[in-house]
Design a protein around this motif. Structure first.
Motif, PDB file in Angstrom:
ATOM      1  N   TRP A  70       0.838  -1.201   0.000  1.00 33.63           N
ATOM      2  CA  TRP A  70       0.000   0.000   0.000  1.00 33.63           C
ATOM      3  C   TRP A  70       0.875   1.255   0.000  1.00 33.63           C
ATOM      4  CZ3 TRP A  70      -0.450   3.661   4.003  1.00 33.63           C
ATOM      5  CH2 TRP A  70      -1.452   4.598   3.822  1.00 33.63           C
ATOM      6  N   THR A  71       1.950   1.238   0.786  1.00 34.24           N
ATOM      7  CA  THR A  71       2.852   2.387   0.864  1.00 34.24           C
ATOM      8  C   THR A  71       3.482   2.662  -0.493  1.00 34.24           C
ATOM      9  OG1 THR A  71       3.335   1.904   3.175  1.00 34.24           O
ATOM     10  CG2 THR A  71       4.913   3.303   2.008  1.00 34.24           C
ATOM     11  N   ARG A  72       3.894   1.605  -1.169  1.00 40.64           N
ATOM     12  CA  ARG A  72       4.472   1.796  -2.502  1.00 40.64           C
ATOM     13  C   ARG A  72       3.462   2.431  -3.451  1.00 40.64           C
ATOM     14  NH1 ARG A  72       8.310  -3.370  -3.233  1.00 40.64           N
ATOM     15  NH2 ARG A  72      10.146  -2.365  -2.400  1.00 40.64           N
ATOM     16  N   GLY A  73       2.195   2.009  -3.377  1.00 37.36           N
ATOM     17  CA  GLY A  73       1.157   2.616  -4.200  1.00 37.36           C
ATOM     18  C   GLY A  73       0.983   4.090  -3.886  1.00 37.36           C
ATOM     19  N   GLU A  74       1.005   4.418  -2.592  1.00 37.26           N
ATOM     20  CA  GLU A  74       0.881   5.812  -2.170  1.00 37.26           C
ATOM     21  C   GLU A  74       2.036   6.642  -2.731  1.00 37.26           C
ATOM     22  OE1 GLU A  74      -2.509   5.591  -0.853  1.00 37.26           O
ATOM     23  OE2 GLU A  74      -1.654   7.194   0.344  1.00 37.26           O
ATOM     24  N   LEU A  75       3.243   6.119  -2.632  1.00 37.94           N
ATOM     25  CA  LEU A  75       4.412   6.847  -3.125  1.00 37.94           C
ATOM     26  C   LEU A  75       4.364   7.016  -4.642  1.00 37.94           C
ATOM     27  CD1 LEU A  75       7.178   5.271  -0.881  1.00 37.94           C
ATOM     28  CD2 LEU A  75       6.235   7.572  -0.731  1.00 37.94           C
ATOM     29  N   ALA A  76       3.893   5.990  -5.357  1.00 37.06           N
ATOM     30  CA  ALA A  76       3.776   6.099  -6.812  1.00 37.06           C
ATOM     31  C   ALA A  76       2.776   7.191  -7.183  1.00 37.06           C
ATOM     32  CB  ALA A  76       3.353   4.748  -7.410  1.00 37.06           C
ATOM     33  N   GLY A  77       1.675   7.276  -6.461  1.00 33.74           N
ATOM     34  CA  GLY A  77       0.696   8.326  -6.717  1.00 33.74           C
ATOM     35  C   GLY A  77       1.272   9.708  -6.467  1.00 33.74           C
ATOM     36  N   ALA A  78       2.065   9.830  -5.426  1.00 33.28           N
ATOM     37  CA  ALA A  78       2.694  11.120  -5.132  1.00 33.28           C
ATOM     38  C   ALA A  78       3.643  11.517  -6.257  1.00 33.28           C
ATOM     39  CB  ALA A  78       3.445  11.050  -3.803  1.00 33.28           C
TER      40      ALA A  78
END
Length: 143
Positions: A20-28
């Motif tokens: 989930w964190t990786r997804g959040e960072l990709a969105g950022a």
């Protein structure tokens, strides 16, 4: 926004949180790229002396929206990083307390384990060898 990892998080929950964190960072990152393109477009028109006020205002609103989105993603990423650090703080190595399947060449033998996880299993019996699955997952995801 997800809540952080709980102290008794399983390795699967840790993997899910890291994913989930990786997804959040990709969105950022996508938001920041969009902001950079929008800002470049506006500055390009300014250099050419073109009067596109409506377009510039629309891009300005888009940039402001992207900034707000980037700030939300950054806050989520900071929260995820803090959760990972809390998990690492719980899963530390302890010396000389473990009994379980030992490092002996005989498969399945039972005996002393030199280094175990302080949080997984019971350190004095049925210990989990260090690095435990949680630390191994965190280390693998950060590599």
């Amino acid at each position: 926004m997800r809540m952080g990892l709980q102290p008794d998080a399983t390795p699967e929950e840790v993997r899910d949180q890291l994913s989930w964190t990786r997804g959040e960072l990709a969105g950022a990152r996508r938001t920041i790229q969009h902001m950079s393109k929008a800002m470049g477009w506006i500055s390009g028109h300014d250099r050419q002396g073109l009067d596109h006020l409506v377009e510039a205002q629309r891009e300005g609103r888009a940039r402001e929206s992207a900034v707000r989105q980037a700030r939300r993603w950054a806050a989520r990423a900071r929260a995820a990083e803090a959760a990972i650090e809390r998990a690492r703080a719980l899963h530390t190595a302890t010396q000389g307390l473990g009994f379980g399947c030992d490092e002996d060449e005989v498969p399945g033998s039972y005996g002393y384990i030199a280094q175990v996880c302080a949080s997984c299993g019971k350190p004095d019996e049925y210990a989990v060898r260090w690095p435990c699955p949680t630390v191994a997952t965190l280390t693998q995801m950060e590599a």
